[in-house]
Design a protein around this motif. Structure first.
Motif, short mmCIF file in Angstrom:
data_model
loop_
_atom_site.label_atom_id
_atom_site.label_comp_id
_atom_site.label_asym_id
_atom_site.label_seq_id
_atom_site.Cartn_x
_atom_site.Cartn_y
_atom_site.Cartn_z
N LYS A 47 0.83 -1.20 0.00
CA LYS A 47 0.00 0.00 0.00
C LYS A 47 0.87 1.26 0.00
N LYS A 48 1.94 1.25 0.79
CA LYS A 48 2.84 2.40 0.84
C LYS A 48 3.51 2.63 -0.52
N MET A 49 3.98 1.54 -1.14
CA MET A 49 4.64 1.68 -2.45
C MET A 49 3.64 2.21 -3.48
N SER A 50 2.40 1.75 -3.42
CA SER A 50 1.37 2.23 -4.35
C SER A 50 1.14 3.72 -4.18
N GLU A 51 1.19 4.17 -2.93
CA GLU A 51 1.04 5.60 -2.62
C GLU A 51 2.23 6.40 -3.15
N VAL A 52 3.44 5.88 -2.94
CA VAL A 52 4.66 6.57 -3.38
C VAL A 52 4.71 6.67 -4.90
N PRO A 95 -0.10 -2.07 -7.87
CA PRO A 95 0.80 -3.18 -8.16
C PRO A 95 0.12 -4.21 -9.05
N SER A 96 0.93 -5.01 -9.70
CA SER A 96 0.42 -6.17 -10.43
C SER A 96 1.28 -7.36 -10.02
N GLU A 97 0.70 -8.54 -10.17
CA GLU A 97 1.42 -9.75 -9.77
C GLU A 97 2.60 -9.99 -10.70
#
Length: 129
Positions: free
Chosen positions: A96-101, A106-108
């Motif tokens: 979730k943090k990386m998606s925010e940054v 994300p994708s698999e």
């Protein structure tokens, strides 16, 4: 979903998996860092009490190389959560943090470890990502 267990000595224990505390409520901290030399972005989760040589120990890390950012999605290059800290929501928090940054979802990855497969199965079950 509520699970009930009857222990061998006759006590009834009820566990509600949705009442699990968020890692931040347990004292974990999260940071993101950009590494221009590595050409990627990192997210680190630090343990609330464990330290080594005066520095807090890393409980989890997520690395996304720039080459894994495609269109409006990204794929993790490396993900790890220490054995003692697994099943505490740390991987989900890092994703979730990386998606925010990165401001994208994300994708698999094409290849996943058994732990990664289980994590993504859990994400889908919860309806996230």
């Amino acid at each position: 979903q509520i699970y009930k267990f009857i222990m061998s000595f006759g006590y009834l224990i009820t566990f509600n998996e949705h009442e699990k505390q968020h890692p931040s409520e347990l004292g974990y901290t999260i940071v993101s860092e950009r590494d221009e030399e590595d050409e990627g972005t990192f997210v680190f989760v630090y343990h609330p009490t464990k330290s080594e040589l005066g520095k807090k120990m890393i409980s989890g890390s997520l690395h996304v190389p720039d080459s894994n950012v495609r269109g409006q999605t990204w794929q993790a290059g490396d993900v790890s959560v220490s054995t003692d800290d697994q099943r505490k929501g740390i991987a989900e928090w890092m994703y979730k943090k990386m998606s925010e940054v990165l401001d994208m979802s994300p994708s698999e990855a094409n290849w996943q470890s058994p732990s990664g497969i289980a994590m993504w199965k859990g994400f889908r079950k919860k309806g996230i990502f």
